[in-house]
Design an enzyme around this catalytic site. Structure first.
Site, PDB file in Angstrom:
ATOM      1  N   GLU A 180      -0.532   4.932 -10.975  1.00 35.50           N
ATOM      2  CA  GLU A 180      -1.548   3.893 -10.814  1.00 35.50           C
ATOM      3  C   GLU A 180      -2.061   3.457 -12.180  1.00 35.50           C
ATOM      4  O   GLU A 180      -2.198   4.291 -13.074  1.00 35.50           O
ATOM      5  CB  GLU A 180      -2.706   4.413  -9.956  1.00 35.50           C
ATOM      6  N   ARG A 228      -3.023  11.263  -1.456  1.00 39.95           N
ATOM      7  CA  ARG A 228      -2.569  11.162  -2.842  1.00 39.95           C
ATOM      8  C   ARG A 228      -1.204  10.500  -2.854  1.00 39.95           C
ATOM      9  O   ARG A 228      -0.368  10.745  -1.973  1.00 39.95           O
ATOM     10  CB  ARG A 228      -2.489  12.553  -3.495  1.00 39.95           C
ATOM     11  N   HIS A 283      -6.159   1.553  -4.374  1.00 43.78           N
ATOM     12  CA  HIS A 283      -6.950   2.787  -4.370  1.00 43.78           C
ATOM     13  C   HIS A 283      -8.439   2.480  -4.200  1.00 43.78           C
ATOM     14  O   HIS A 283      -9.279   2.890  -5.014  1.00 43.78           O
ATOM     15  CB  HIS A 283      -6.720   3.579  -5.656  1.00 43.78           C
TER      16      HIS A 283
END
Length: 316
Positions: free
Chosen positions: A253, A224, A272
């Site tokens: 993000e 994370r 990601h």
């Protein structure tokens, strides 16, 4: 018998739930409509796992679904005190992302060891400059996070000849306790972050931990974004406290175009995507339908999250 009401917090593209025709009354909802629909739902599928809508809507009035499933490995964007204290069962997408993320980490390790980013840049410049790469076999890695993803990463790196130590919350066979991390970092060539986001892990990768690493070490985060103090990582890479880093997850993000992270030499940035391979959404949908059928039949569910810990505990 009336079919259960399944509420789906949707994202584009929506899940394929055709197998549930006649087995569920499916209602799709966006972030704005979630709070109003929660009291009428028996189950909730969080297809939009990037949303904070569940955490924001859950504390409201009225009954709540007895089961919540998120199409993600992490559950930190769902959990709030009211959900943690409730009887609602929370499950995650364990089993979908482990192998792809492990492959991605191995790819990053090889790319950094062989300086593939440098090779591509030199090719772009039409420059012939011989260099020596690093041998991966025989190097040492520490994987932080002893869940399915961390274990898959460890197994894939061992197949490359890397000596791997895994750390978790507590010691158990094959896993070092968290209080052993400092001594393991001192000798690591590769430091892989695959931990869940909890109160204990938030901001754990800071100036102190980066300062313990060897100048030749490289850091990879597929856990994370909030596990890392990003300013401290920028300093560590820029000042050559460590040799390089790769981030697939970030505190915010998508990463803003003005972020300083884009311009740090020796830092690889990806959006990601480490767990996302062709067909991943279909696999998530199939997994949920399988879980729904178990739930509707009153059978025990796999992948049940310990809401107080914030992850699915390992029992072996």
């Amino acid at each position: 018998m009336t079919a259960p009401t399944l509420l789906v917090l949707e994202a584009d593209p929506p899940p394929r739930l055709g197998r549930l025709t006649g087995k569920a009354r499916i209602r799709s909802v966006d972030e704005a409509g979630l709070a109003a629909e929660l009291p009428r739902a028996d189950a909730l599928l969080v297809w939009d796992f990037t949303s904070d809508a569940v955490r924001n809507a859950w504390p409201g009035e009225g009954p709540r679904p007895g089961w919540v499933h998120t199409a993600s490995a992490g559950v930190d964007r769902l959990l709030c005190p009211e959900l943690i204290a409730s009887d609602t069962v929370v499950t995650n997408a364990r089993g979908i992302f482990e192998a792809p993320i492990a492959e991605y980490v191995a790819g990053l390790v090889l790319a950094m060891a062989k300086d593939l980013p440098g090779t591509l840049e030199l090719q772009r410049q039409r420059r012939w400059r011989h260099r020596e790469g690093l041998q991966v076999a025989g190097s040492r890695a520490v994987v932080i996070g002893a869940g399915p993803i961390g274990r898959a990463v460890a197994g894939t790196l061992r197949a490359l000849g890397v000596t791997v130590a895994v750390t978790g919350r507590t010691a158990r066979p094959g896993v070092h306790a968290a209080d052993q991390l400092d001594r393991l970092l001192i000798r690591a060539d590769w430091v892989i972050s695959a931990a869940p986001l909890t109160d204990a892990t938030r901001g754990m990768f800071d100036a102190r931990l980066f300062g313990l690493m060897q100048p030749s070490a490289r850091f990879i985060n597929v856990g994370r974004g909030q596990l890392v103090v990003e300013d401290d990582l920028v300093a560590a890479v820029s000042k050559r406290w460590i040799a390089g880093a790769a981030l697939d997850v970030f505190a915010h993000e998508p990463l803003d175009t003005g972020s300083r992270l884009w311009d740090v030499p020796g830092l690889i940035i990806s959006p990601h995507m480490s767990g996302d391979t062709v067909g991943w959404r279909d696999r998530l949908g199939e997994q949920f339908v399988d879980l729904y059928e178990l739930w509707a039949a009153g059978k025990p569910l796999p992948n049940v999250v310990d809401k107080k810990r914030g992850y699915v505990p390992m029992h072996d």
